[in-house]
Scaffold this motif. Structure first.
Motif, short mmCIF file in Angstrom:
data_model
loop_
_atom_site.label_atom_id
_atom_site.label_comp_id
_atom_site.label_asym_id
_atom_site.label_seq_id
_atom_site.Cartn_x
_atom_site.Cartn_y
_atom_site.Cartn_z
N PRO A 195 19.85 40.03 -3.89
CA PRO A 195 19.46 38.82 -4.61
C PRO A 195 20.63 38.26 -5.41
O PRO A 195 21.26 38.98 -6.18
CB PRO A 195 18.32 39.29 -5.53
CG PRO A 195 18.57 40.74 -5.73
CD PRO A 195 19.24 41.23 -4.46
N VAL A 196 20.95 37.03 -5.17
CA VAL A 196 22.02 36.37 -5.90
C VAL A 196 21.54 34.99 -6.33
O VAL A 196 20.50 34.52 -5.90
CB VAL A 196 23.31 36.22 -5.05
CG1 VAL A 196 23.89 37.57 -4.71
CG2 VAL A 196 23.04 35.42 -3.80
N GLY A 197 22.30 34.37 -7.16
CA GLY A 197 21.95 33.06 -7.67
C GLY A 197 21.64 33.12 -9.15
O GLY A 197 21.50 34.20 -9.74
N GLU A 198 21.59 31.98 -9.73
CA GLU A 198 21.35 31.86 -11.18
C GLU A 198 20.10 32.63 -11.61
O GLU A 198 20.09 33.32 -12.63
CB GLU A 198 21.21 30.38 -11.55
CG GLU A 198 21.31 30.10 -13.02
CD GLU A 198 22.73 30.18 -13.54
OE1 GLU A 198 22.91 30.72 -14.64
OE2 GLU A 198 23.63 29.68 -12.85
N GLU A 199 19.03 32.53 -10.81
CA GLU A 199 17.76 33.17 -11.18
C GLU A 199 17.83 34.70 -11.16
O GLU A 199 16.99 35.37 -11.72
CB GLU A 199 16.62 32.68 -10.26
CG GLU A 199 16.74 33.09 -8.82
CD GLU A 199 17.63 32.17 -7.98
OE1 GLU A 199 17.61 32.35 -6.76
OE2 GLU A 199 18.34 31.32 -8.52
N HIS A 200 18.86 35.25 -10.54
CA HIS A 200 19.03 36.71 -10.48
C HIS A 200 20.19 37.18 -11.36
O HIS A 200 20.58 38.34 -11.31
CB HIS A 200 19.27 37.17 -9.05
CG HIS A 200 18.13 36.88 -8.14
ND1 HIS A 200 16.93 37.56 -8.20
CD2 HIS A 200 17.97 35.95 -7.17
CE1 HIS A 200 16.10 37.07 -7.31
NE2 HIS A 200 16.71 36.09 -6.67
N GLY A 201 20.74 36.28 -12.14
CA GLY A 201 21.82 36.65 -13.05
C GLY A 201 23.18 36.73 -12.40
O GLY A 201 24.12 37.25 -13.00
N LEU A 202 23.29 36.25 -11.17
CA LEU A 202 24.58 36.27 -10.48
C LEU A 202 24.82 34.89 -9.87
O LEU A 202 24.55 34.65 -8.69
CB LEU A 202 24.60 37.34 -9.40
CG LEU A 202 25.93 37.53 -8.68
CD1 LEU A 202 27.03 37.95 -9.66
CD2 LEU A 202 25.79 38.57 -7.58
N PRO A 203 25.29 33.95 -10.69
CA PRO A 203 25.53 32.60 -10.18
C PRO A 203 26.57 32.59 -9.07
O PRO A 203 27.48 33.42 -9.05
CB PRO A 203 26.06 31.84 -11.40
CG PRO A 203 25.77 32.68 -12.58
CD PRO A 203 25.64 34.10 -12.09
N LEU A 204 26.42 31.67 -8.14
CA LEU A 204 27.38 31.47 -7.06
C LEU A 204 28.12 30.17 -7.30
O LEU A 204 27.50 29.13 -7.50
CB LEU A 204 26.67 31.41 -5.71
CG LEU A 204 25.87 32.64 -5.33
CD1 LEU A 204 25.17 32.42 -4.00
CD2 LEU A 204 26.76 33.86 -5.25
N VAL A 205 29.43 30.24 -7.31
CA VAL A 205 30.27 29.06 -7.44
C VAL A 205 31.01 28.93 -6.11
O VAL A 205 31.82 29.79 -5.76
CB VAL A 205 31.26 29.19 -8.62
CG1 VAL A 205 32.08 27.94 -8.78
CG2 VAL A 205 30.53 29.55 -9.89
N ARG A 206 30.71 27.87 -5.37
CA ARG A 206 31.25 27.73 -4.01
C ARG A 206 32.32 26.65 -3.95
O ARG A 206 32.22 25.62 -4.61
CB ARG A 206 30.13 27.38 -3.04
CG ARG A 206 29.02 28.41 -3.02
CD ARG A 206 28.04 28.07 -1.92
NE ARG A 206 28.43 28.75 -0.71
CZ ARG A 206 27.87 29.88 -0.29
NH1 ARG A 206 26.91 30.43 -0.99
NH2 ARG A 206 28.28 30.45 0.81
N PHE A 207 33.32 26.92 -3.10
CA PHE A 207 34.39 25.96 -2.85
C PHE A 207 34.65 25.90 -1.34
O PHE A 207 34.63 26.94 -0.68
CB PHE A 207 35.69 26.39 -3.54
CG PHE A 207 35.62 26.33 -5.04
CD1 PHE A 207 35.98 25.19 -5.73
CD2 PHE A 207 35.19 27.43 -5.76
CE1 PHE A 207 35.91 25.15 -7.12
CE2 PHE A 207 35.11 27.41 -7.14
CZ PHE A 207 35.48 26.25 -7.82
N PRO A 208 34.91 24.72 -0.80
CA PRO A 208 35.32 24.66 0.60
C PRO A 208 36.73 25.21 0.75
O PRO A 208 37.49 25.28 -0.23
CB PRO A 208 35.26 23.16 0.93
CG PRO A 208 35.39 22.47 -0.38
CD PRO A 208 34.81 23.40 -1.42
N LEU A 209 37.08 25.56 1.96
CA LEU A 209 38.38 26.18 2.21
C LEU A 209 39.54 25.32 1.69
O LEU A 209 40.50 25.85 1.13
CB LEU A 209 38.55 26.44 3.71
CG LEU A 209 39.83 27.15 4.13
CD1 LEU A 209 39.94 28.51 3.46
CD2 LEU A 209 39.87 27.29 5.64
N ASP A 210 39.43 24.02 1.83
CA ASP A 210 40.53 23.16 1.39
C ASP A 210 40.63 23.03 -0.13
O ASP A 210 41.55 22.40 -0.65
CB ASP A 210 40.45 21.77 2.03
CG ASP A 210 39.21 20.99 1.65
OD1 ASP A 210 38.26 21.58 1.09
OD2 ASP A 210 39.17 19.78 1.93
#
Length: 75
Positions: A37-52
């Motif tokens: 489980p990941v994501g803000e609701e699980h206490g592990l926010p995901l910060v995503r960036f495209p390759l470029d």
């Protein structure tokens, strides 16, 4: 390398097609079941960036980003 950064590689070409297929099925089943489980609701926010924008991802780490900083690599 700096703190809070990690590269992890797997050598799969020596595993054989049956092992690779089984591994892909196992990972897909785990994701369907909600693990990990990941994501803000699980206490592990995901910060995503495209390759470029990998440099921006690196700057986010240096600035103390909370959670997992991910660089999406197109398939």
């Amino acid at each position: 390398m700096v703190l809070n950064a990690r590269f992890q590689f797997l050598v799969l070409y020596t595993a054989g097609p049956e092992a690779r297929t089984a591994a892909a099925e196992d990972v897909a089943a785990a994701v369907r079941d909600g693990a990990p489980p990941v994501g803000e609701e699980h206490g592990l926010p995901l910060v995503r960036f495209p390759l470029d924008r990998t440099a921006n991802a690196h700057r986010a780490l240096e600035s103390g980003a909370v959670g997992k900083v991910l660089v999406d690599v197109p398939s």
